[in-house]
Design a protein around this motif. Sequence first.
Motif, PDB file in Angstrom:
ATOM      1  N   LEU A  89       0.774  -1.330   0.335  1.00  0.00           N
ATOM      2  CA  LEU A  89      -0.105  -0.132  -0.248  1.00  0.00           C
ATOM      3  C   LEU A  89       0.739   0.973  -0.002  1.00  0.00           C
ATOM      4  N   TRP A  90       1.731   1.411   0.794  1.00  0.00           N
ATOM      5  CA  TRP A  90       2.707   2.425   1.283  1.00  0.00           C
ATOM      6  C   TRP A  90       3.531   2.759  -0.186  1.00  0.00           C
ATOM      7  N   PRO A  91       3.519   2.212  -1.275  1.00  0.00           N
ATOM      8  CA  PRO A  91       4.179   2.379  -2.808  1.00  0.00           C
ATOM      9  C   PRO A  91       3.263   2.909  -4.005  1.00  0.00           C
ATOM     10  N   LEU A 158      -7.224   8.903   6.542  1.00  0.00           N
ATOM     11  CA  LEU A 158      -5.995   8.904   5.963  1.00  0.00           C
ATOM     12  C   LEU A 158      -5.307   9.781   5.660  1.00  0.00           C
ATOM     13  N   HIS A 159      -3.882   9.010   6.592  1.00  0.00           N
ATOM     14  CA  HIS A 159      -2.588   9.951   6.538  1.00  0.00           C
ATOM     15  C   HIS A 159      -1.906  10.224   5.568  1.00  0.00           C
ATOM     16  N   ILE A 160      -0.928   9.060   4.683  1.00  0.00           N
ATOM     17  CA  ILE A 160      -0.900   9.293   3.506  1.00  0.00           C
ATOM     18  C   ILE A 160      -2.211   9.632   1.830  1.00  0.00           C
ATOM     19  N   GLN A 300      21.371  16.716   7.757  1.00  0.00           N
ATOM     20  CA  GLN A 300      20.308  15.760   6.831  1.00  0.00           C
ATOM     21  C   GLN A 300      20.448  14.083   8.304  1.00  0.00           C
ATOM     22  N   ILE A 301      18.943  14.912   8.687  1.00  0.00           N
ATOM     23  CA  ILE A 301      18.459  13.863  10.010  1.00  0.00           C
ATOM     24  C   ILE A 301      17.704  12.999   9.045  1.00  0.00           C
ATOM     25  N   ALA A 302      17.638  11.459   9.171  1.00  0.00           N
ATOM     26  CA  ALA A 302      17.533  10.884   8.595  1.00  0.00           C
ATOM     27  C   ALA A 302      17.447   9.251   9.796  1.00  0.00           C
ATOM     28  N   GLN A 343      19.304   8.220  12.776  1.00  0.00           N
ATOM     29  CA  GLN A 343      19.034   8.601  14.775  1.00  0.00           C
ATOM     30  C   GLN A 343      17.600   9.542  14.634  1.00  0.00           C
ATOM     31  N   SER A 344      17.576   9.575  15.552  1.00  0.00           N
ATOM     32  CA  SER A 344      16.312   9.701  16.805  1.00  0.00           C
ATOM     33  C   SER A 344      16.682  10.940  17.803  1.00  0.00           C
ATOM     34  N   TYR A 345      15.125  11.596  17.649  1.00  0.00           N
ATOM     35  CA  TYR A 345      16.176  12.599  18.972  1.00  0.00           C
ATOM     36  C   TYR A 345      14.663  13.174  19.445  1.00  0.00           C
ATOM     37  N   LEU A 353      17.347  21.847  16.584  1.00  0.00           N
ATOM     38  CA  LEU A 353      17.784  21.900  15.302  1.00  0.00           C
ATOM     39  C   LEU A 353      17.023  22.878  14.359  1.00  0.00           C
ATOM     40  N   TYR A 354      15.732  23.150  13.944  1.00  0.00           N
ATOM     41  CA  TYR A 354      15.735  23.716  13.622  1.00  0.00           C
ATOM     42  C   TYR A 354      15.243  24.916  13.978  1.00  0.00           C
ATOM     43  N   CYS A 355      15.718  25.557  15.067  1.00  0.00           N
ATOM     44  CA  CYS A 355      16.130  27.185  15.273  1.00  0.00           C
ATOM     45  C   CYS A 355      17.650  27.197  14.641  1.00  0.00           C
ATOM     46  N   LEU A 371       4.867  16.839   7.899  1.00  0.00           N
ATOM     47  CA  LEU A 371       4.570  17.395   9.961  1.00  0.00           C
ATOM     48  C   LEU A 371       6.177  18.275   9.939  1.00  0.00           C
ATOM     49  N   VAL A 372       7.026  18.013   9.119  1.00  0.00           N
ATOM     50  CA  VAL A 372       8.153  18.480   9.376  1.00  0.00           C
ATOM     51  C   VAL A 372       8.002  19.657   9.121  1.00  0.00           C
ATOM     52  N   ALA A 373       7.250  20.578   7.861  1.00  0.00           N
ATOM     53  CA  ALA A 373       7.208  21.514   7.366  1.00  0.00           C
ATOM     54  C   ALA A 373       6.449  22.753   8.359  1.00  0.00           C
TER      55      ALA A 373
HETATM   56  P1  ADQ Z   1       5.726  10.560   8.165  1.00  0.00           P
HETATM   57  O1  ADQ Z   1       5.908  10.096   6.652  1.00  0.00           O
HETATM   58  O2  ADQ Z   1       6.323  10.087   9.309  1.00  0.00           O
HETATM   59  O3  ADQ Z   1       3.934  10.449   8.538  1.00  0.00           O
HETATM   60  P2  ADQ Z   1       5.644  13.225   9.147  1.00  0.00           P
HETATM   61  O4  ADQ Z   1       4.932  14.095   8.407  1.00  0.00           O
HETATM   62  O5  ADQ Z   1       6.435  14.700   8.130  1.00  0.00           O
HETATM   63  O6  ADQ Z   1       6.007  12.607   7.643  1.00  0.00           O
HETATM   64  O7  ADQ Z   1       5.948  13.147  10.137  1.00  0.00           O
HETATM   65  C1  ADQ Z   1       7.267  12.581  10.805  1.00  0.00           C
HETATM   66  C2  ADQ Z   1       7.406  12.707  12.892  1.00  0.00           C
HETATM   67  O8  ADQ Z   1       8.329  12.663  12.761  1.00  0.00           O
HETATM   68  C3  ADQ Z   1       7.024  14.422  12.836  1.00  0.00           C
HETATM   69  O9  ADQ Z   1       6.444  15.106  13.628  1.00  0.00           O
HETATM   70  C4  ADQ Z   1       9.115  15.292  13.056  1.00  0.00           C
HETATM   71  O10 ADQ Z   1       9.186  16.079  13.855  1.00  0.00           O
HETATM   72  C5  ADQ Z   1       8.958  13.473  13.707  1.00  0.00           C
HETATM   73  N1  ADQ Z   1      10.854  13.163  13.475  1.00  0.00           N
HETATM   74  C6  ADQ Z   1      11.266  12.795  12.414  1.00  0.00           C
HETATM   75  N2  ADQ Z   1      12.721  12.133  12.819  1.00  0.00           N
HETATM   76  C7  ADQ Z   1      12.841  12.671  13.492  1.00  0.00           C
HETATM   77  C8  ADQ Z   1      13.748  12.556  14.343  1.00  0.00           C
HETATM   78  N3  ADQ Z   1      15.075  12.629  13.932  1.00  0.00           N
HETATM   79  N4  ADQ Z   1      13.665  12.017  16.029  1.00  0.00           N
HETATM   80  C9  ADQ Z   1      12.746  12.521  16.374  1.00  0.00           C
HETATM   81  N5  ADQ Z   1      11.284  12.409  15.880  1.00  0.00           N
HETATM   82  C10 ADQ Z   1      11.617  12.785  14.522  1.00  0.00           C
HETATM   83  C11 ADQ Z   1       2.586   9.887   7.908  1.00  0.00           C
HETATM   84  C12 ADQ Z   1       2.690  11.015   6.992  1.00  0.00           C
HETATM   85  C13 ADQ Z   1       2.704  12.480   6.399  1.00  0.00           C
HETATM   86  C14 ADQ Z   1       1.714  13.107   7.334  1.00  0.00           C
HETATM   87  C15 ADQ Z   1       2.035  12.309   9.200  1.00  0.00           C
HETATM   88  C16 ADQ Z   1       0.366  12.715   9.929  1.00  0.00           C
HETATM   89  O11 ADQ Z   1       3.988   9.955   6.121  1.00  0.00           O
HETATM   90  O12 ADQ Z   1       2.506  12.459   5.006  1.00  0.00           O
HETATM   91  O13 ADQ Z   1       2.243  14.445   7.313  1.00  0.00           O
HETATM   92  O14 ADQ Z   1       1.669  10.738   8.930  1.00  0.00           O
HETATM   93  O15 ADQ Z   1      -1.018  12.613   8.981  1.00  0.00           O
END
Ligand code: ADQ
Length: 457
Positions: A89-91, A158-160, A300-302, A343-345, A353-355, A371-373
């Motif tokens: 489903l995701w792809p 649906l979140h996607i 780049q945080i992944a 890593q996760s933060y 980091l945003y600041c 949501l990052v935006a």
């Molecule tokens: P995601 O694909 O996970 O969500 P996103 O909306 O960007 O994408 O949310 C990611 C969340 O994870 C953000 O709150 C961010 O702060 C947090 N996060 C990312 N990297 C992190 C890190 N290294 N450490 C800690 N926190 C981190 C899915 C959909 C999106 C939709 C959301 C909500 O794919 O399109 O916006 O659900 O509906």
Amino acid sequence: MRGTSSFLIVANRLPVDRVGDNQWRRSPGGLVTAIAPVMQRRDGAWLGWTGAAGEELKPFDHDGMHLIPVPLSSLEIELYYEGFSNATLWPLYHDVVAPPVYSRVLWDAYRAVNDRFARAAAEAAAPGALVWVQDYQLQLVPAMLRRLRPDVKIGFFLHIPFPPIELFYQLPWRKELVEGLLGADLVGFQRPGGAQNFIRLCRRLLGTPVQRMEVLLEERTVRAEAFPISVDFGEFDQLVRDPNVQARAKEIRGELGDPEHVLLGVDRLDYTKGIGQRLKAFSELLKEGSLMPGEASFVQIATPSRERVEEYVRLRNDIELMVGRINGEHGQLGRQPINYFHQSYDRQELAALYCAADVMVVTPLRDGMNLVAKEYVACRHDLRGALVLSEFAGAADELRQAYLVNPYDIDGMKRAMLAAMRATPHEIGRRMRSLRRRVATHNVDKWASDFLTALES
Ligand code: ADQ
């Protein structure tokens, strides 16, 4: 089957993470924050998986929320979660940017797990309860639940993205899936386009009559509507006013060598997020001399994600190879143009980091919302900081004052990144003010209450 919860959330995961034996911590994230007050007000419960294989736990209370665990075996995690949800489903729902896997074994597991969730929901819901089912892992639950409990009101979100018919038609189980969703009274999407795709699909695939945004079934109607999700604006806005966060932001810039421009990407390590494309654009700016060595630093945080799914293993290798190459070609002793972290933060560090970032680079090839935006915008009360944002993120519908880009157009992304770096403080401030106005007035509380009001009306 009758339970006592008059408000029930049904999601793949429970809103808690385990921190020790029978010790839990509320998961970070807007969904929980938005829904927790509603749960407390309405005697609600949350039904979902704990995240561990083969764990059978009794319902428990945490942080004012009643939690009902649904068990998954390790085989089900592989077939239902990593398989049908994340490799099929995701792809498929993200423009087939990776090839979806179509396998009957995965489908059977998806159906069986959805059935388990539906039965658990039917047992927990009080007569006439409101049940809100979340996301692509559980699209069959609405119809399954309705069959068991015709008395409850069912919402689905649906979140996607919801794909156009041409793509959705690939799915061998397309009819079952749409019928699953039609068990709901209200189906919510991130963008109006997703809702329209769904309505068109119902007409074409099932031949069901539709009227504007409603599907007219024999015995009832199902409404489709967009409810763009958001972040807890107040929480981020407060967080960055903390002097510790400000000090940490300064420190981060120092650790990077105080470059003139700090660019930032924060994503789950996912092939939909366009990480490779943005790094390519940045590296070309270095190569052609548009950016001087040491002038700009890209962080780049992944976040580690779905590490057992094959595509994700390949993606990680590709990205890490690319980062190594770029740093090898353009780095200096002790200074690398790309600072990459797998890593996760916690929230504080993320806010710092945003600041610290002058330019936030969000370039998904397709994203439900992103949501990052919005988090970045919520963190910039100083009105500094520019947002480069993909047109293919749901957030682009609302954040029109971002530097909007097509992530497939590398030259276009280079121009946008440069424009964001070269803009005057006045221009940056003007854009950020407008972005903040939007996110402040459309925060995650509004998302939840708009959805629930529509469901109840
Ligand atoms: P995601 O694909 O996970 O969500 P996103 O909306 O960007 O994408 O949310 C990611 C969340 O994870 C953000 O709150 C961010 O702060 C947090 N996060 C990312 N990297 C992190 C890190 N290294 N450490 C800690 N926190 C981190 C899915 C959909 C999106 C939709 C959301 C909500 O794919 O399109 O916006 O659900 O509906």
